[in-house]
Design a protein around this motif. Structure first.
Motif, mmCIF file in Angstrom:
data_model
loop_
_atom_site.group_PDB
_atom_site.id
_atom_site.type_symbol
_atom_site.label_atom_id
_atom_site.label_comp_id
_atom_site.label_asym_id
_atom_site.label_seq_id
_atom_site.Cartn_x
_atom_site.Cartn_y
_atom_site.Cartn_z
ATOM 1 N N GLY A 1 36.320 58.808 32.415
ATOM 2 C CA GLY A 1 38.092 58.874 32.688
ATOM 3 C C GLY A 1 38.799 59.480 30.999
ATOM 4 N N VAL A 2 37.699 60.662 30.779
ATOM 5 C CA VAL A 2 38.009 61.725 29.374
ATOM 6 C C VAL A 2 38.393 62.923 30.448
ATOM 7 C CG1 VAL A 2 37.888 62.855 27.277
ATOM 8 C CG2 VAL A 2 37.773 59.960 27.755
ATOM 9 N N GLY A 3 39.288 63.522 30.476
ATOM 10 C CA GLY A 3 39.343 64.861 31.059
ATOM 11 C C GLY A 3 38.830 65.615 29.746
ATOM 12 N N ALA A 4 37.683 66.983 29.886
ATOM 13 C CA ALA A 4 37.239 67.829 29.394
ATOM 14 C C ALA A 4 37.133 68.653 29.986
ATOM 15 C CB ALA A 4 35.435 66.926 29.024
ATOM 16 N N ASP A 5 37.121 70.286 28.837
ATOM 17 C CA ASP A 5 37.178 71.390 29.907
ATOM 18 C C ASP A 5 36.340 72.343 28.516
ATOM 19 O OD1 ASP A 5 39.917 71.373 31.810
ATOM 20 O OD2 ASP A 5 40.920 71.165 29.994
ATOM 21 N N ILE A 6 35.474 73.182 28.990
ATOM 22 C CA ILE A 6 34.721 74.493 28.313
ATOM 23 C C ILE A 6 35.096 75.448 27.798
ATOM 24 C CG2 ILE A 6 32.717 74.928 28.206
ATOM 25 C CD1 ILE A 6 31.555 73.076 30.088
ATOM 26 N N ALA B 1 45.543 50.548 21.679
ATOM 27 C CA ALA B 1 44.420 50.019 21.545
ATOM 28 C C ALA B 1 43.207 50.826 22.080
ATOM 29 C CB ALA B 1 43.997 48.271 21.800
ATOM 30 N N ILE B 2 41.988 50.513 22.473
ATOM 31 C CA ILE B 2 41.257 50.876 23.101
ATOM 32 C C ILE B 2 39.567 50.397 24.243
ATOM 33 C CG2 ILE B 2 41.418 53.454 23.309
ATOM 34 C CD1 ILE B 2 38.448 53.777 21.637
ATOM 35 N N ARG B 3 39.686 50.342 25.113
ATOM 36 C CA ARG B 3 38.482 50.093 25.577
ATOM 37 C C ARG B 3 37.402 51.306 25.380
ATOM 38 N NH1 ARG B 3 34.617 50.545 30.869
ATOM 39 N NH2 ARG B 3 33.842 48.322 30.526
ATOM 40 N N ALA B 4 36.804 52.000 24.828
ATOM 41 C CA ALA B 4 35.956 52.710 24.498
ATOM 42 C C ALA B 4 34.745 52.843 25.809
ATOM 43 C CB ALA B 4 34.842 52.835 22.949
ATOM 44 N N GLY B 5 34.828 54.018 26.203
ATOM 45 C CA GLY B 5 33.409 54.492 27.166
ATOM 46 C C GLY B 5 32.237 54.562 26.433
ATOM 47 N N ALA B 6 31.293 55.201 27.489
ATOM 48 C CA ALA B 6 29.856 55.204 26.668
ATOM 49 C C ALA B 6 29.380 55.302 28.468
ATOM 50 C CB ALA B 6 29.668 53.619 26.558
ATOM 51 N N VAL B 7 28.083 56.452 28.454
ATOM 52 C CA VAL B 7 26.871 56.546 28.976
ATOM 53 C C VAL B 7 26.224 55.682 28.783
ATOM 54 C CG1 VAL B 7 25.558 58.060 29.926
ATOM 55 C CG2 VAL B 7 27.555 59.098 28.740
ATOM 56 N N LEU B 8 25.813 54.545 29.660
ATOM 57 C CA LEU B 8 25.016 53.217 29.787
ATOM 58 C C LEU B 8 23.056 53.642 29.771
ATOM 59 C CD1 LEU B 8 26.925 50.739 31.858
ATOM 60 C CD2 LEU B 8 26.894 51.111 29.177
ATOM 61 N N ALA B 9 22.525 53.248 29.307
ATOM 62 C CA ALA B 9 21.046 54.108 29.176
ATOM 63 C C ALA B 9 20.606 53.686 30.800
ATOM 64 C CB ALA B 9 20.084 52.770 28.558
ATOM 65 N N GLY B 10 21.091 52.899 31.677
ATOM 66 C CA GLY B 10 21.159 53.545 33.295
ATOM 67 C C GLY B 10 21.462 54.345 33.886
ATOM 68 N N GLY B 11 22.112 55.145 32.982
ATOM 69 C CA GLY B 11 22.777 56.536 34.021
ATOM 70 C C GLY B 11 24.484 56.526 34.473
ATOM 71 N N TYR C 1 28.286 54.299 34.175
ATOM 72 C CA TYR C 1 29.139 54.686 32.974
ATOM 73 C C TYR C 1 30.686 54.094 32.541
ATOM 74 C CZ TYR C 1 28.066 59.463 34.405
ATOM 75 O OH TYR C 1 27.826 60.589 34.227
ATOM 76 N N ARG C 2 30.670 53.727 31.237
ATOM 77 C CA ARG C 2 31.582 52.607 31.209
ATOM 78 C C ARG C 2 33.049 53.620 30.944
ATOM 79 N NH1 ARG C 2 30.339 49.507 25.372
ATOM 80 N NH2 ARG C 2 28.780 48.747 26.986
ATOM 81 N N VAL C 3 34.276 52.874 31.307
ATOM 82 C CA VAL C 3 35.503 53.786 31.161
ATOM 83 C C VAL C 3 36.192 53.375 30.496
ATOM 84 C CG1 VAL C 3 37.497 54.274 32.825
ATOM 85 C CG2 VAL C 3 35.519 54.032 34.064
ATOM 86 N N HIS C 4 36.681 54.756 29.934
ATOM 87 C CA HIS C 4 37.535 54.722 28.198
ATOM 88 C C HIS C 4 39.083 54.117 28.986
ATOM 89 C CE1 HIS C 4 39.556 56.248 25.252
ATOM 90 N NE2 HIS C 4 40.435 56.187 25.934
ATOM 91 N N ARG C 5 39.861 53.432 28.149
ATOM 92 C CA ARG C 5 40.962 52.564 28.712
ATOM 93 C C ARG C 5 41.899 52.265 27.300
ATOM 94 N NH1 ARG C 5 41.377 49.389 33.429
ATOM 95 N NH2 ARG C 5 43.320 50.122 33.113
ATOM 96 N N ASP C 6 42.987 53.197 27.513
ATOM 97 C CA ASP C 6 44.058 53.238 26.349
ATOM 98 C C ASP C 6 44.922 51.789 27.221
ATOM 99 O OD1 ASP C 6 44.284 55.427 24.208
ATOM 100 O OD2 ASP C 6 43.229 56.808 26.458
ATOM 101 N N PHE C 7 45.509 50.767 25.929
ATOM 102 C CA PHE C 7 46.228 50.122 26.325
ATOM 103 C C PHE C 7 46.587 49.459 25.255
ATOM 104 C CE2 PHE C 7 41.832 48.340 24.998
ATOM 105 C CZ PHE C 7 42.627 46.774 24.770
ATOM 106 N N MET C 8 48.587 49.115 25.058
ATOM 107 C CA MET C 8 48.733 48.150 24.189
ATOM 108 C C MET C 8 48.024 46.625 23.971
ATOM 109 S SD MET C 8 50.698 50.861 22.853
ATOM 110 C CE MET C 8 51.756 50.100 22.230
ATOM 111 N N ASP C 9 48.005 46.650 23.095
ATOM 112 C CA ASP C 9 47.162 45.078 22.915
ATOM 113 C C ASP C 9 48.596 44.304 21.641
ATOM 114 O OD1 ASP C 9 45.726 43.272 22.148
ATOM 115 O OD2 ASP C 9 44.304 43.862 20.922
ATOM 116 N N PHE C 10 48.656 43.170 22.105
ATOM 117 C CA PHE C 10 49.662 42.131 21.220
ATOM 118 C C PHE C 10 49.339 41.765 20.576
ATOM 119 C CE2 PHE C 10 49.150 41.415 25.652
ATOM 120 C CZ PHE C 10 49.671 41.744 26.357
#
Length: 368
Positions: free
Chosen positions: A211-216, A19-29, A31-40
């Motif tokens: 929390g997501v790695g990114a390359d260009i 499962a994931i906790r979806a990351g986001a760029v918030l309106a105020g600038g 961040y909400r961190v992306h997390r991968d985890f195992m759900d029950f």
């Protein structure tokens, strides 16, 4: 012993699923961190879905140190003492810091013969749980068959979890495996390909912020296969032609990479982050809460499968190519299809909708 335990129902099935906790760029600038985890997964349904307005992850997250991850698994296996008084264990905690002071869902976990029982779920912010004030009286108790319960958890220590529903699938990437605690968690990575370097740089910074790695890169034709296989998603800018896109896809295909592809809708960083987060979500459709988003006749149509908090935001570029943001809705929706008015300001010209729950995101165009 609490009365709830005396009336423990028949056996419930127990499984684990990514499962994931979806990351986001918030309106105020921020961040909400992306997390991968195992759900029950209890009786075929994610336990987290029973908690409609909770932003949390289980202790079985991919980015915790391997030794700590192993410790969490062994506690759930009842091989070490409970971390909280009265035999209580953290089931879901804060996704940002995992500090009990931020609040956590806890439960008593105990053996009962060959079975394992989870009971007395509660919201807890300190060392003592108050079941009368903060108990989740509609959740549990659950009685799991000991062999099934232990087998699911032990997979995390012997090569990693498997995707639920297909025992032949390989171990899910991103989770520590091995009882020696030497394996390293894998970070999600995105490859960004486009012509607007400034936009790509801002997008890469935003992805790293959640929390997501990114390359260009300009293309991927000369990249070694082992490097290509490290990317979970490739995002194309709108200026990248079809011939170039086809060459990149062919390079990833020849490398044997299991990679998702994103066609950027507009040079709006929060929108692109949402598209990439959606591509990173490999949760099977039957286990997703947010399943539909569309816009028609001045309304957004949002579909959810269980009660959950939904945020709906519209993005557009004005005539000076500045990003305009309109927050349209933030509240708990019950299962079903819901119509939310958009308003004239939100859909002037070409606009885009982003709907979010704590564990998923969808994007849809909304043209006036």
């Amino acid at each position: 012993m609490p009365a709830a335990h005396e009336h423990t129902p028949a056996h419930a099935s127990f499984a684990l699923a990514p499962a994931i906790r979806a990351g986001a760029v918030l309106a105020g600038g921020g961040y909400r961190v992306h997390r991968d985890f195992m759900d029950f997964i209890v009786d075929g349904h994610p336990l987290l879905h029973r908690l409609s307005d909770l932003d949390a992850v289980s202790p079985l997250a991919s980015d915790v140190p391997p030794a700590l991850f192993t410790g969490h698994v062994r506690r759930l296996l009842l091989e070490s003492d409970a971390p909280l008084p009265e035999g209580r264990y953290v089931i879901y905690g804060c996704p940002e810091c995992e500090d009990l002071g931020c609040g956590a869902v806890t439960a008593v976990i105990e053996p009962d013969g060959d079975d394992v029982v989870w009971r007395d779920f509660a919201w807890q912010t300190d060392g003592t749980a108050d079941l009368d004030r903060n108990g989740y009286h509609g959740i549990g108790p659950f009685r799991f068959r000991g062999e099934e319960y232990r087998t699911e958890l032990e997979r995390l220590l012997t090569g990693g979890p498997r995707r639920q529903g297909d025992s032949g699938d390989p171990a899910v990437p991103g989770f520590p495996g091995g009882a020696d605690g030497t394996a390293a968690p894998v970070r999600r990575r995105a490859l960004l390909i486009g012509a607007r370097v400034a936009v790509l740089a801002r997008l890469a910074a935003a992805l790293r912020g959640i929390g997501v790695g990114a390359d260009i890169a300009e293309d991927a034709t000369d990249v070694p296969p082992e490097e290509l296989r490290a990317y979970d998603v490739v995002a194309f800018g709108r200026a990248v032609g079809e011939e170039r896109r086809a060459a990149v896809r062919d390079a990833f295909r020849r490398a044997g990479a299991d990679t998702a592809y994103v066609e950027g809708l507009a040079p709006i960083v929060p929108l692109l982050v949402a598209q990439i987060e959606h591509a990173l979500d490999r949760t099977p459709l039957p286990r997703r809460r947010l399943t539909g988003l569309a816009a028609a006749d001045g309304e957004a149509v949002v579909e959810v499968t269980s009660a959950c908090r939904v945020e709906l935001v519209a993005y557009r570029l004005d005539r000076l190519h500045r990003t305009r943001t309109h927050e349209l809705f933030d509240g708990v929706l019950e299962p079903g299809s819901h119509r939310i008015p958009l308003g004239a300001q939100a859909v002037r010209g070409r606009s885009y909708l982003v709907a979010r729950t704590m564990d998923g995101v969808l994007v849809a165009p909304a043209t006036a």
